[in-house]
Design an enzyme around this catalytic site. Structure first.
Site, short mmCIF file in Angstrom:
data_model
loop_
_atom_site.label_atom_id
_atom_site.label_comp_id
_atom_site.label_asym_id
_atom_site.label_seq_id
_atom_site.Cartn_x
_atom_site.Cartn_y
_atom_site.Cartn_z
N ASN A 169 0.92 -1.98 -2.68
CA ASN A 169 0.81 -2.13 -1.47
C ASN A 169 0.16 -0.99 -0.67
O ASN A 169 0.52 0.42 -1.24
CB ASN A 169 2.23 -2.74 -1.01
CG ASN A 169 2.36 -4.25 -1.19
OD1 ASN A 169 1.51 -4.91 -1.24
ND2 ASN A 169 3.49 -4.59 -1.13
N HIS B 35 -1.23 -12.87 -0.13
CA HIS B 35 -2.36 -12.09 -0.40
C HIS B 35 -3.51 -12.79 -0.44
O HIS B 35 -4.32 -12.65 -1.50
CB HIS B 35 -2.03 -11.15 -1.71
CG HIS B 35 -0.89 -10.08 -1.47
ND1 HIS B 35 -1.24 -8.90 -0.85
CD2 HIS B 35 0.17 -10.22 -1.79
CE1 HIS B 35 -0.09 -8.30 -0.94
NE2 HIS B 35 0.70 -8.87 -1.54
#
Ligand code: NDP
Length: 512
Positions: free
Chosen positions: A128, A55
């Site tokens: 997510n 990420h």
């Protein structure tokens, strides 16, 4: 014109020049006593912190969460305590695999990390844009991420590694199907849903526990790029998400999501057809309907991307009274990994940074370490127990006890678990065009992968639905024919007949 502030050193002393080095004569050399030049160069060397291992590329903004529906019978969490209540929040969206300079419009799962600055501490929901994940056991997470990152020798992404791992881990089928479907490349962060993904728990004032799943549904509607469209976007801009999110908020077009929860009363988990704490599974809406809770609106861009987004630190372990964990093994693993990553990347006192700082009072007994700014400990009550008025724990926020029981072992649920029926339910939601694009996205992502790995993965697709395996086989064949034609025409044009070697021993991905 407003009077401009006087330039100073970091110690506050006024500076006479920020343009010319102090030298012996106009041609140099430099003097070591030009300490401000040394300070400036030294600062530049320290402008980066380690990027996140996963990420790394992200986009974020502040916003407001507003409660629209009463769920106080499930949770005593302050954020949900009254209809109309508003809580300041921060969102950071991200791709998983790409580094900080990676293109935004890539086929990948998107991180959907939220921090709610509640009156009883920060609640972080670190999810997510997909309701499930590739693996269900934290032992597998580092290995899985290795397959998404660069090959140690070639320093290139490796489709071989990805499909090798996925084909050996059938529990990944559900998430792979979502990733390769239309939703694998949202057009921008506002056009996708967010999910807490794990089961968490709620507990109410009566001490009753409920298992809960969180769903943030986009109010902008879903929008996605095909591989071809994404390639065109990336060719023009690698920063399409940053441009879209920043631009929307600057122009007053504030993106919104509706929060829903699914609720499973404690004790019902054994009656569910699957393990409800398995991160590769959803709770079907038919069995656990969505219950509306509120609305999230993003309405303020950060003033300093580095300070407020790069240094924002989200922890699944940041829960507040009324919200707790579940036995989900991946969640339990993340409770360690996330704070550990922040201590490493940012420093011991990362929670005291302005973006991470709770908006409610903070009192604890942690002392010292690097940059303990903002720590306001009572100078005489720096240990516990003490007689000098230091903070004390509040037993009224003790969460109800868990009812876990069982033998301690390393359970491998993979043998008996059903990895196929939920991907099948998803596959059956797709219309013919969606299926066609799914097959072709998979075929494109498999380019260069050794045949024995492709065959192993095709056998898994067959077990989801014979039409799934057959569709991918056909797309692979078409792709192979297209490639052959392309290579014939290219080699003819180039006149040497040479094929470029596959740098990964059969695996350079062509994503998107
Ligand atoms: P429902 O028909 O009630 O719900 C289908 C869900 O699928 C909706 O949430 C929809 O999201 C979502 N969806 C549609 N297209 C895609 C896609 N390409 N990728 C990911 N999600 C998509 O069915 P069930 O609850 O019985 O679930 C059936 C299947 O739907 C599951 O096996 C799972 O794969 C998928 N799904 C289920 C979710 C759940 O929590 N139950 C959540 C998300 C997906 P939207 O409403 O925003 O269009």
């Amino acid at each position: 014109m407003t009077k401009r502030p006087r330039l100073t050193t970091t110690a506050g002393a006024p500076l006479a020049s920020n343009q010319d080095a102090k030298t012996v004569g106009p041609r140099g050399p430099l003097l070591l006593e030009d300490h401000q030049l040394i300070e400036k160069l030294a600062h530049q060397n320290r402008e980066r912190i380690p990027e996140r291992v996963v990420h790394a590329k992200g986009w974020g903004a502040y916003g407001t969460f507003t409660v629209t529906d009463d769920i106080t019978r499930y949770t005593r969490a302050d954020i949900f305590s009254a209809v109309g209540k508003q809580t300041e929040m921060l969102a950071r969206f991200s791709t998983v695999a790409g580094e900080q300079g990676a293109a935004d419009a890539e086929r990948d799962v998107r991180g959907f990390a939220l921090k709610f600055y509640t009156e009883e501490g920060n609640w972080d929901l670190v999810g997510n844009n997909t309701p499930v994940f590739f693996v269900a056991d934290p032992y597998k997470f580092p290995d899985f991420i290795h397959t998404q990152k660069r090959h140690p020798r070639t320093n290139l992404r490796s489709a071989t590694a990805m499909w090798d791992f996925w084909s050996l881990c059938p529990e990944s089928l559900h998430q792979v199907t979502i990733l390769m479907s239309d939703r694998g490349i949202p057009t921008d962060p506002s056009r996708m849903n967010g999910y807490g993904s794990h089961a968490f728990s709620f507990w109410n004032h009566a001490g009753e526990r409920y298992w809960v799943k969180f769903h943030f549904k986009t109010q902008q509607g879903h929008a996605h790029f095909t591989n071809h469209e994404a390639a065109q976007v990336v060719a023009k801009s690698r920063e399409s998400y940053q441009e879209a999110l920043y631009g929307m908020i600057e122009s007053g077009e504030f993106p919104k999501w509706t929060l829903y929860v699914q609720i499973m009363p404690e004790g019902e988990e054994d009656r569910f057809e699957h393990n409800p704490f398995d991160l590769t599974k959803v709770w079907p809406h038919g069995a656990y309907p969505l219950i509306k809770v509120g609305e999230m609106e993003l309405n303020r861009n950060p003033d300093n991307y580095f300070a407020e987004i790069e240094q924002s630190a989200f922890n699944p372990s940041n829960v507040v009274p009324g919200i707790g964990f579940s036995p989900d093994k991946m969640l339990q693993g993340r409770l360690f990994s996330y704070p550990d990553a922040h201590r490493y990347r940012i420093g011991t006192h990362y929670e005291a940074l302005e973006v991470n700082r709770p908006r409610c009072p903070v009192h604890h007994y942690h002392l010292h370490g690097e940059m303990p700014f903002g720590l306001r400990t009572n100078p005489d009550a720096y240990y516990e127990p003490n007689s000098f008025g230091g903070p004390v724990a509040d037993p009224s926020v003790e969460e109800p006890s868990h009812r876990y029981a069982g033998d301690v072992a390393r359970y491998d649920f993979r043998g008996e678990a059903d990895h196929f029926s939920q991907p099948r339910a998803l596959f059956n939601l797709f219309d013919d065009d969606q299926k066609h694009r799914l097959f072709h996205n998979i075929a494109a992502a498999m380019q260069g992968v050794p045949q024995f790995i492709i065959d192993r993965q095709l056998a898994l697709f067959d077990r989801v639905d014979s039409a799934y395996g057959a569709g991918v086989r056909q797309a692979l064949a078409t792709q192979a024919r297209d490639d052959e034609e392309l290579s014939l025409s290219t080699s003819h044009a180039a006149g040497d007949g040479a094929q470029a070697p596959d740098p990964n021993g059969g695996g350079a991905p062509r994503l998107p």
